[in-house]
Every structure is written in structure tokens, then in C-alpha cells.
Design an enzyme around this catalytic site. Structure first.
Site, short mmCIF file in Angstrom:
data_model
loop_
_atom_site.label_atom_id
_atom_site.label_comp_id
_atom_site.label_asym_id
_atom_site.label_seq_id
_atom_site.Cartn_x
_atom_site.Cartn_y
_atom_site.Cartn_z
N ASP A 1 -28.97 -13.12 12.66
CA ASP A 1 -28.10 -11.86 12.14
C ASP A 1 -28.37 -10.84 12.75
O ASP A 1 -28.24 -9.82 11.97
CB ASP A 1 -28.07 -11.95 10.53
CG ASP A 1 -27.57 -13.35 10.03
OD1 ASP A 1 -26.57 -13.80 10.62
OD2 ASP A 1 -27.91 -13.67 9.03
N SER B 1 -28.70 -21.46 15.56
CA SER B 1 -27.85 -22.44 14.45
C SER B 1 -26.81 -21.45 13.95
O SER B 1 -27.25 -20.12 13.55
CB SER B 1 -28.68 -22.73 13.20
OG SER B 1 -29.92 -23.29 13.55
N ASN C 1 -31.00 -17.88 13.51
CA ASN C 1 -29.74 -17.93 12.37
C ASN C 1 -28.50 -17.15 12.77
O ASN C 1 -28.48 -15.91 13.39
CB ASN C 1 -30.30 -17.46 11.12
CG ASN C 1 -29.26 -17.64 10.02
OD1 ASN C 1 -28.68 -18.97 9.99
ND2 ASN C 1 -28.80 -16.67 9.77
N GLU C 2 -27.43 -18.01 13.08
CA GLU C 2 -26.03 -17.40 13.23
C GLU C 2 -25.93 -16.59 14.30
O GLU C 2 -25.54 -15.38 14.21
CB GLU C 2 -25.59 -16.56 11.84
CG GLU C 2 -25.57 -17.62 10.85
CD GLU C 2 -25.20 -17.06 9.33
OE1 GLU C 2 -25.67 -15.95 9.24
OE2 GLU C 2 -24.44 -17.70 8.66
N LEU C 3 -26.51 -16.92 15.51
CA LEU C 3 -26.49 -16.03 16.67
C LEU C 3 -25.28 -16.07 17.52
O LEU C 3 -24.45 -15.26 17.88
CB LEU C 3 -27.84 -16.40 17.54
CG LEU C 3 -29.17 -16.13 16.77
CD1 LEU C 3 -30.25 -16.75 17.63
CD2 LEU C 3 -29.26 -14.78 16.50
#
Ligand SMILES: *[C@@H]1O[C@H](CO)[C@@H](O)[C@H](O)[C@H]1NC(C)=O
Ligand SMILES: *[C@@H]1O[C@H](CO)[C@@H](O)[C@H](O)[C@H]1NC(C)=O
Ligand SMILES: *[C@@H]1O[C@H](CO)[C@@H](O)[C@H](O)[C@H]1NC(C)=O
Ligand SMILES: *[C@@H]1O[C@H](CO)[C@@H](O)[C@H](O)[C@H]1NC(C)=O
Ligand SMILES: *[C@@H]1O[C@H](CO)[C@@H](O)[C@H](O)[C@H]1NC(C)=O
Ligand SMILES: *[C@@H]1O[C@H](CO)[C@@H](O)[C@H](O)[C@H]1NC(C)=O
Length: 927
Positions: free
Chosen positions: A439, A526, A476-478
């Protein structure tokens, strides 16, 4: 007290010769002091530890996670803390002395005998420093002192450096403290929407002082990689090939020329399976590597839970010099399995099965597709030194009992210690692992990249031998969020930020990861749409797909957060992809958990303490349509509860608070269950959906969060419901919210087809059967990892004569089938409920619940005597942590259910049993 061990005594010996003169002082065995001169604080301390823990132990502060201490203790995060050892005594003459730190959190300046040794700036690296010359000139017994700088202050100072990297506003997911992306420290230490922000500091992992004789070697880290001959990362290997076992040592001391490695592979009873010397030895002054072929018939496979046995082997590796003298021994427990993330193009054979074109995105264990069922594992505590094997075993028992086979170990926490992987190896839990980024976008200056390279090399080598290690993701969440935010905020700069993203997550990480491991798959982000190309003749074999999508094709993973609760049960709002890696909605913890964390006077829904422990509020980064920025947190929970369930109406204010908390949990569980059933059904639909990992497994403190298991181990409604809906064979109803088409499906994730029967019976809330014109029973066959429709109708037609508030359907399936890798045929059953109107409108009646406890069988019996009981909930008082075999189920009048339980801990001496209560949703509405 100093305790010196010779390594020869510690190691389970392969050869009998005493091989080493080295002394290893475990720095956890000596006395430590924690101090800060500004505050005039000096207290006894531990190692491993963090400042908050030692301050709490010395009663300088209260329990950090109580009340509003999350905010009150910011002064600790904003200060320097020094750990000082007692004088180190007992040195022998040696040719060199080293300090070895397995983890320092995070910014340190290290002194020995008053002299500067080194500075460190990465929580996730192992550091080692030669201190021979400092010691030789030290008068008296040396003292080791480690000054930990304030991570919050240093992050701000780095961000303010001239020429420092910047990103468009909103790209940094900002929670409590800013600028976490500039530092290599657990990112959630600076706050997250499910947790507190303590930014702790301290020597959080073991540390050693090591004295070596001139020929001694100390192995500080080691790698074992087991793969099929010819295997390449991210590609399904040839399962008929033999195994390659590759091993490598990282050494302190000088490796002599012509050193070699011997090995012994033994089974769990310590019978030797194979032994000999590793071949193809390569070495430098500090690293030695070799490999050997293990014939495929010599070993049994390791399987995840529910798919076979978790066969493990002991591997002893011996480093010898050219006169066959033993220099070091390393023991590692290993398993033989292949686990691959298959992101390959959908094949013609798959198209012929009705699968949509595009690319796969699923895992294969030992060459078999399987359905990944599980959740996301966050840091189990704000302070890692308190995380014990006992705590994780208890948590993982709940994972296995909950029918979960995979956890996504979310990035932006910390790399899991070996004991967590060890437990997962034994219990068959696959750990999808991630590098600790999330994030945010990250700097790409040389120093930062070099620092990450060291971190990745250490962590990958440390854990690669664990068969439970399923996969590495970059962060995460890239791609789905961070690059998307750049595109929204500064489209003209997208190319630059994508290039930087690739510099870190492909160009830096991939060579280190693939250079160490052939057995593991990698993807940089992810969530993502997977790769566009995998080509091992390119310098970096992975080319990401990003938004290069063909209409009609399906790619990659999905996540799903929609806080507009009106859409919660409208499955047309759920994403369609190959795998769901995150989805969720928050709920309140139980009253029992709140009692641990806040004062009695704060036990009401809108108390300021409870509101301030809700960290799901608007933040700079999450301003997209998927991340609603309006009334956050508390409002979302109450609105969802009011919309879908009866309003709690208890006269007693604490009981009413408890009922409200419980109702938010029912909504959460109901919403997740609806999504899990949709994703699982997708295994037989065009999307060939093969995994659902919900957000999140467990809690880091007592607060409104997405967790299914509370901080002390108590199961929320969610964990029970997930256990039910993750059974191998399930029956599910699907109502199309706009057309009112109504379908019932049976879904199976077994590896061979199952056959049996289904009953579907309509009732009103008093339990009277309704003569609705659908078949009451039918036979069913479901293929391997597939779904079969057993009813298709339309509620406008079949229910036109009824008040929907009076109608519910009970669905039962019973089939015969086999678990994967089992020859035994056994029954699989599942029961499910559909209600035609939301429960907030349904004409619920008093079910007349009765509860009994049998001492002889140690089981409770719950019976409904008058009407249908919805969401039957067995509750138990504080003082014990346990889980019932089932909870939050439904009962028809006359139906009774026996419920056993598993006790995890009990301080009530069994008295909790008499405190067990039972209620259903109807009871919420009763004063
Ligand atoms: C705080 O700690 C950092 C890192 O160890 C160090 O560089 C700095 O000098 C320290 N400051 C003080 C006032 O001790
Ligand atoms: C296993 O067997 C080896 C070889 O006989 C022996 O040296 C070693 O001590 C044994 N290990 C254990 C834990 O019994
Ligand atoms: C070791 O090297 C030889 C010769 O290059 C090669 O044939 C063999 O496959 C290698 N062994 C392994 C396990 O890679
Ligand atoms: C699922 O079952 C259906 C019906 O038998 C079949 O047509 C389809 O190919 C199966 N899907 C897969 C992926 O095996
Ligand atoms: C957040 O969304 C609002 C409304 O869409 C918009 O006006 C505002 O500029 C956005 N803020 C940021 C930081 O993007
Ligand atoms: C369906 O109902 C019949 C008759 O009550 C019963 O014998 C059978 O076990 C039921 N099947 C399932 C799957 O529950």
C-alpha cells in the site's frame, strides 16, 4: 549470567569427532538494561525484546493495548532507547570474535566497550560484525550497548532529505505515522486499519557473541532447495523426474579450500534413507553450495491438510575440510513436494471444458490443482517477541479445524519466524508468503535497493526448505491499487512509477529469489492480473500483464471491499477472477474481548474509546470507488446490521451492546459466506475459480476489525461460518437480485466425482412445510473440483402467492466420495438455509430454544421446540478460550443438535460450562 556453549555440544552430531573450539554466547542469557536519559528511565530488560515490553514489565507504562494507550504511548515511539548488557565475561583466546544479530528493530548504533561497532537500518536483515580488535584493546569486561533510534523521527528525516523521492498525493497508504515506505521496518508498526501504531524498537530476534578458533566456521544461515530435475520457477514441473536437493551454507570464519558437504537424509524415525556427499560443490570464502539427486522412489510426498499426509524428513548437512574434519553441522527438517502458482495460458483442453480464455491463476500441489481455502494472516501481535509457539499452535489448530488449507501471510508485517513455518509444515497449512511491502510505492535509490537485496537473500535462504512455503509475492495491493492511484492522480507520470516499481519488484527481487530457489513461484504484487509472459531467456523472466486485457478473457486474482452494505448479497457486485485473495467487511469483537480492553463505563457502541479503537477511517490513499471515503467504520457496521437483521432491543445496556456487537458479526459472516459460496461455485464456471482467502484470520488487538478470530483466540461468528462453508462438499442457494432467478448448486473440491442426493424443503418460520412447486428431492453427481446445479427456478413465479417474510428453504446434500489421496469412500453432508426476505423483515418467531449439557459425553444439546431458530449462538463467559464443534447454525422445530467443544485455555477450572448460554436471532429482539 553468561552461558557459553560450545557448538559441538549443541548440534545433533553427524560424525562423532569433536570438531570445534568455538564459543557461542547466547545474548538472551545475560542481564540487560533498557534506558532513556531524557526521561530518566533505566529498567531491567530482556533480549529478544522491544522497549514497550520492558517498560510494561517494569510498570513504567500500563498494558500498551489497553484503552487509548495506542495514542498515549506515542512518546515511546518518538524516543531513542538503549539496550545495555551486563559486562560480558568468560572470553577465551580466540582468533576472531563476532557479534551476530538475527534481527534489530530497526535503526541502531551499536557500541562495544565504548567503541562504535556499526549502525543498522533494516529490521529484516541478519547482521554480523567482527569485533576482534575492539575486544583486544578493551580494558576489563566489555559492555555491549545498542542505541535504537526513533523510527518515526528517522522516517521523517529520510523523507525530508534533499532530492528524496516523492509520489503523487494519496499513493502512500497513510494510517497513523507517515513515511513508512522509506524504512525497512514492519509497515503496520506505523498503523493500519485493523491495528494500533506503536512503532516499537528493540532487539526483536536472538543475538549471539561468537568466538572462533583459527579453523572454526560458524554457519549463520543456510539454504535447502528441493525441486524436480529440470524444474523452473512458476512452471509446473515434470512429476516423473527425480528430486534435486540443493544446499548452501553462509559462514562466518574462513572456508578452507576444498571444503565439501556431506548429507544424511533420515525419516521421522531417524532411519537413514540416503547419505553421502553433495556434488557440484561451489564455494567462496563465506558460502559453500552443492547438490545431489534424490531418487523419486526414495521419499514420500508432503501434502497439505485434507489432501494427504504431511511426511517430513530430517536432513543433516555436514561441512568438512579436505582432511574430512567436521567444521559444522546443520539440521533442517524438509519435505518433498512441488507447489506452483500456475499463471499459464488457458489451454485448448481447458477451453474444451468450458473454461473462459485468458490465463490461469491457481496453485498446484504435486501436479494437482486444488481449491485453496483460507484467510489472511496478519502479525499476531503488535510486539513479536511475545509471539510464542504455544500461541501460534493454538491459532493454527483453529485454522485446521476451520477447514482452511492456506494462509496468505500478508506483507507489511514481518517475515514469519521458523517456528511458524515448522508448525505449518507439521499441520499441512500452506503459507503464501510475501516480501514486506504494501500500500505504498517505494524508493529505488541504490542504497535502498541494496538493502532490500540483502533482506531478500537472508529471508529466502532462511525459510526455503519448509514444504509449507507455498509462494512468494512482492507486496500487497501494488498493481491493482498503487499503480492505479498513480494513474488517477498523475497519469503523465505512470510510466516513470511503473519503471520504478519494476526496478524493485522485478529487477531487484527476482534475481535474488530465483538465484536461490528453483522450487518457488513469484509474482510481484498481490493483487494482479498475472504475467503477460514468462520467458527464461529474458534477463528478468517475468513480464507483467497490467491492464493488457482481452475482453471476454479472465485473468488473475481479485480482491473485494464494498462498504455499501445494500449490495452485500447481490452477487453481481462480486468480482469474477481466477482466485480471490482478499475480501471482507469489519465487525465488532465480542463483549468478552471488549472487557479485556476498555473500562466498564465505555461498554457502549458509541463510546469515544470504542470509536477511537476503530481505525477504519478515511485515509489519504484510499479515495477510489472501491474504497468509499464517507462515513467509515462504526457507521458501516451499524447500517449493515440494521439493514439485514432485527434491531437488538435489550433493556440492559451492556446486554444490548453485546447484542449489537454480535449482530455486526452475523452480518460479517453472512457476507463472507455469500462470497465464498460464489467463489467456490466458480470452480465449475467459466472463470475456473480455484481459491478464496478472506480478510482476515486473526486479530492483533481488541477492536472492530475484519478478523474471524479475536485477540485471545475466541472464534467470532465468521470463523464458525467459514468452517462450515469450507467443507469439501457444500450446497448453496443463489438468488439473482434483479431477475429473481433462483438456483441451488452443489459444489465439491474433492479430486474425484461424488454422487448422492439432495433434499430441498420450504417452511414458514413456525416450521410448517409449504407446498411450493419445486422438487423436494433429487440425485446429484458433481465432478472433481466442480459444481452441479440441482434447481433452477424464479422466486417471482414460485413464491408469488406468499409473503416473502414467511418463507425459508432448507437444503440438504449427502454424497459418497473420497478425500484426495484416500481410497476410503465416505459420506460428505452439508445443510444450508435460504430466506426469501431479509431477516430484518422476516416474521421470526420464538424458537423455544433449550440447552442441556451431558457430563458423560461432554456435549451440549441444543433443541428448538417452537419455531425455526436462525443463527443459533452458543456463548461462553470470559476466563476460558474454546471453540464449539459448530455454532451459528439453524434448527427446525423439533430438531436438536449435539455440540462438542475443544478447550484452548481455561482459568475457570471448568466453571465456564455452567455459564454457557444459547440464543438465536429472535432473542436479540427480546428485552
Ligand atoms: C538515536 O539513535 C540513532 C540510531 O541509533 C542515533 O543515530 C542517534 O544518534 C541517537 N540519538 C540520540 C540523541 O541518542
Ligand atoms: C539419528 O541417527 C544418527 C545416526 O545414527 C545419530 O547420530 C543421531 O544422534 C540420531 N538423532 C536422533 C535425534 O536420535
Ligand atoms: C552435477 O554436475 C554434473 C556435471 O555438470 C551434472 O551432470 C549433474 O546433473 C549435476 N548434478 C546435479 C544434481 O545438478
Ligand atoms: C465441470 O462439469 C461440467 C459438467 O459435467 C463439465 O462440462 C465441465 O467440463 C467440468 N469442468 C471442469 C473444469 O472439469
Ligand atoms: C477524494 O474524492 C473526492 C470526491 O470524489 C475528491 O473531490 C477529492 O479530490 C479526492 N481526494 C484525493 C486526495 O484524491
Ligand atoms: C432426504 O429426506 C429423506 C426422507 O426424509 C431422508 O431419508 C434422506 O436422508 C434425506 N437426504 C438428505 C440428503 O438429507
Amino acid at each position: 549470567m553468561a552461558r557459553w556453549n560450545t557448538q559441538a555440544i549443541l548440534a545433533a552430531s553427524l560424525a562423532s569427532a569433536a570438531f570445534s573450539q568455538q564459543n557461542v554466547l547466547d545474548l538472551s542469557t545475560i542481564d540487560w538494561t533498557l534506558s532513556n536519559s531524557n526521561f530518566n528511565i533505566s529498567v531491567p530488560a530482556q533480549l529478544p525484546s522491544q522497549a514497550h515490553l520492558d517498560l510494561y514489565a517494569a510498570q513504567v507504562i500500563g498494558n500498551p493495548i489497553y484503552g487509548l494507550n495506542d495514542f498515549n504511548l506515542r512518546w515511546i515511539a518518538n524516543s531513542n532507547w538503549t539496550y545495555t548488557s551486563a559486562p560480558l565475561v568468560g572470553f577465551t583466546n580466540s582468533s576472531s570474535t563476532w557479534l551476530l544479530f538475527n534481527g534489530l528493530d530497526t535503526f541502531t548504533s551499536i557500541e562495544l566497550c565504548g567503541e562504535h561497532v556499526a549502525s543498522t537500518n533494516n529490521q529484516f536483515r541478519q547482521y554480523y560484525f567482527e569485533v576482534s580488535s575492539i575486544l583486544s584493546s578493551c580494558a576489563g569486561s566489555p559492555v555491549l550497548s545498542i542505541n535504537f533510534g526513533s523510527a518515526t523521527q528517522i522516517a521523517n528525516a529520510i523523507a525530508a532529505e534533499p532530492g528524496q523521492e516523492t509520489w503523487p498525493f494519496g499513493v502512500e497508504g497513510l494510517f497513523e505515522f507517515p513515511n513508512r515506505q522509506f524504512i525497512r521496518k514492519e509497515q503496520s508498526d506505523f498503523g493500519w486499519d485493523w491495528g494500533p501504531a506503536f512503532a516499537p524498537a528493540g532487539p526483536w530476534q536472538p543475538a549471539y557473541l561468537i568466538q572462533l578458533g583459527s579453523a572454526d566456521i560458524h554457519v549463520r544461515n543456510s539454504l535447502v532447495d528441493i525441486y524436480r530435475l529440470g524444474q523452473l520457477n512458476n512452471l509446473p514441473p515434470d512429476q516423473t523426474q527425480n528430486w534435486v536437493l540443493n544446499a548452501s551454507f553462509d559462514c562466518i570464519g574462513n572456508l578452507p579450500p576444498h571444503a565439501s558437504l556431506n548429507y544424511r537424509l533420515a525419516d521421522s524415525k531417524n532411519f537413514t534413507i540416503l547419505n553421502g556427499s553433495l556434488e557440484n560443490i561451489t564455494s567462496s570464502s563465506s558460502t559453500i553450495t552443492g547438490n545431489v539427486i534424490v531418487p523419486k522412489g526414495a521419499v514420500d510426498l508432503w501434502w497439505p491438510t485434507g489432501m494427504g499426509s504431511q511426511t517430513l524428513y530430517q536432513l543433516a548437512l555436514e561441512l568438512v575440510d579436505n582432511s574430512k574434519n567436521t567444521l559444522a553441522i546443520v539440521n533442517k527438517r524438509v519435505g518433498f513436494r512441488t507447489i506452483v502458482l500456475n499463471e499459464g495460458v488457458i489451454t485448448q483442453e481447458q477451453l474444451d471444458q468450458g473454461i473462459a480464455p485468458g490465463n490461469n491463476w491457481h496453485f498446484e500441489i504435486n501436479g494437482h490443482e486444488f481449491y485453496a481455502k483460507g484467510s489472511n494472516f496478519i502479525p499476531p501481535d503488535a510486539f513479536w517477541p511475545t509471539v510464542t509457539e504455544t500461541r501460534i499452535r493454538q491459532l493454527f489448530d483453529s485454522v485446521v479445524a476451520g477447514n482452511q488449507n492456506m494462509l496468505r501471510v500478508w506483507s507489511s508485517g514481518a517475515y514469519s519466524p521458523d517456528f511458524i513455518y515448522d508448525l505449518a509444515d507439521e499441520m499441512g497449512i500452506l503459507l503464501w508468503s510475501e516480501f514486506e511491502f504494501g500500500d505504498a510505492l517505494y524508493p529505488v535509490n541504490q542504497e535502498f535497493l541494496d538493502n532490500v537485496r540483502e533482506e531478500v537473500n537472508y529471508q529466502v535462504r532462511r525459510v526455503n526448505h519448509h514444504p509449507s512455503l507455498a509462494y512468494w509475492a512482492g507486496g500487497n495491493e501494488l498493481e491493482n491499487l498503487e499503480l492505479y492511484l498513480v494513474e488517477l492522480a498523475a497519469p503523465s507520470q505512470l510510466d516513470r512509477y511503473v519503471a520504478e516499481y519494476e526496478k524493485l519488484f522485478l529487477n531487484t527481487i527476482v534475481p535474488v529469489l530465483f538465484g536461490n530457489s528453483r522450487s518457488i513461484s513469484y509474482s510481484p504484487s498481490s493483487t494482479s492480473n498475472g504475467y503477460l509472459q514468462l520467458n527464461f531467456s529474458l534477463p528478468i523472466p517475468i513480464v507483467e500483464r497490467y491492464q493488457n486485457l482481452t475482453p471476454g478473457s479472465i485473468y488473475g486474482e481479485t480482491d473485494h471491499y464494498n462498504y455499501d452494505s445494500s449490495l452485500a448479497f447481490d452477487y453481481s457486485s462480486y468480482p469474477i477472477g481466477r482466485f480471490a485473495n482478499e475480501f471482507g467487511y469489519h465487525s465488532m469483537p465480542s463483549l468478552q474481548s471488549w472487557r479485556q480492553a476498555v473500562a466498564l463505563s465505555d461498554l457502549h457502541f458509541n463510546s469515544s474509546v470504542i470509536q477511537l479503537r476503530n481505525h477504519h477511517y478515511p485515509s489519504g490513499g484510499l479515495n477510489t470507488t472501491n474504497y468509499d471515503n464517507s462515513s467509515k467504520g462504526m457507521g458501516e457496521m451499524t447500517m449493515a446490521a440494521l439493514r439485514w437483521y432485527p434491531v437488538p432491543n435489550k433493556r440492559d445496556s451492556i446486554a444490548n451492546f453485546s447484542a449489537w456487537c454480535h449482530t455486526t458479526q452475523i452480518f460479517q459472516a453472512d457476507f463472507y459466506s455469500s462470497q465464498i459460496q460464489y467463489y467456490r461455485r466458480g470452480s465449475g464456471m467459466r472463470e475456473r475459480q480455484l481459491g478464496s482467502l478472506y480478510w482476515q484470520l486473526e486479530d492483533i488487538w481488541q477492536a472492530p476489525t475484519w478478523a474471524g478470530i479475536e485477540y485471545d483466540g475466541r472464534w467470532k461468528v465468521l470463523h464458525y461460518i467459514a468452517k462450515d462453508i469450507y467443507q469439501p462438499v457444500i450446497i448453496s442457494a443463489f438468488l439473482n437480485a434483479s431477475t429473481h432467478d433462483f438456483e441451488v448448486y452443489v459444489t465439491s473440491d474433492l479430486w474425484s466425482s461424488v454422487t448422492g442426493s439432495v433434499n430441498m424443503t420450504w417452511y414458514d418460520w413456525s416450521g410448517n412445510r409449504l407446498n411450493i412447486s419445486t422438487p423436494t428431492s433429487t440425485t446429484v453427481t458433481v465432478g472433481a473440483l466442480n459444481t452441479t446445479r440441482v434447481l433452477k427456478t424464479n422466486t417471482n413465479e414460485i413464491l408469488s402467492e406468499y409473503d416473502l417474510a414467511d418463507v425459508m428453504l432448507v437444503m440438504d446434500v449427502s454424497v459418497q466420495g473420497q478425500l484426495p489421496n484416500s481410497n476410503t469412500t465416505q459420506p460428505f453432508t452439508h445443510k444450508n438455509w435460504f430466506h426469501a426476505a431479509p431477516l430484518s423483515q422476516a416474521h421470526l418467531v420464538d424458537p423455544g430454544l433449550e440447552l442441556d449439557y451431558s457430563k458423560t459425553s461432554s456435549k451440549f444439546t441444543v433443541k428448538a421446540t417452537k419455531g425455526v431458530a436462525a443463527w443459533v449462538w452458543l456463548d461462553y463467559p470470559t476466563g476460558a478460550v474454546l471453540n464449539f464443534d459448530a455454532n451459528s447454525f439453524w434448527l427446525l422445530p423439533g430438531e436438536e443438535r449435539e455440540v462438542g467443544f475443544t478447550v484452548k485455555s481455561d482459568t475457570t477450572n471448568g466453571k465456564w460450562i455452567s455459564g454457557v448460554t444459547v440464543e438465536s436471532l429472535w432473542d436479540n429482539t427480546q428485552p
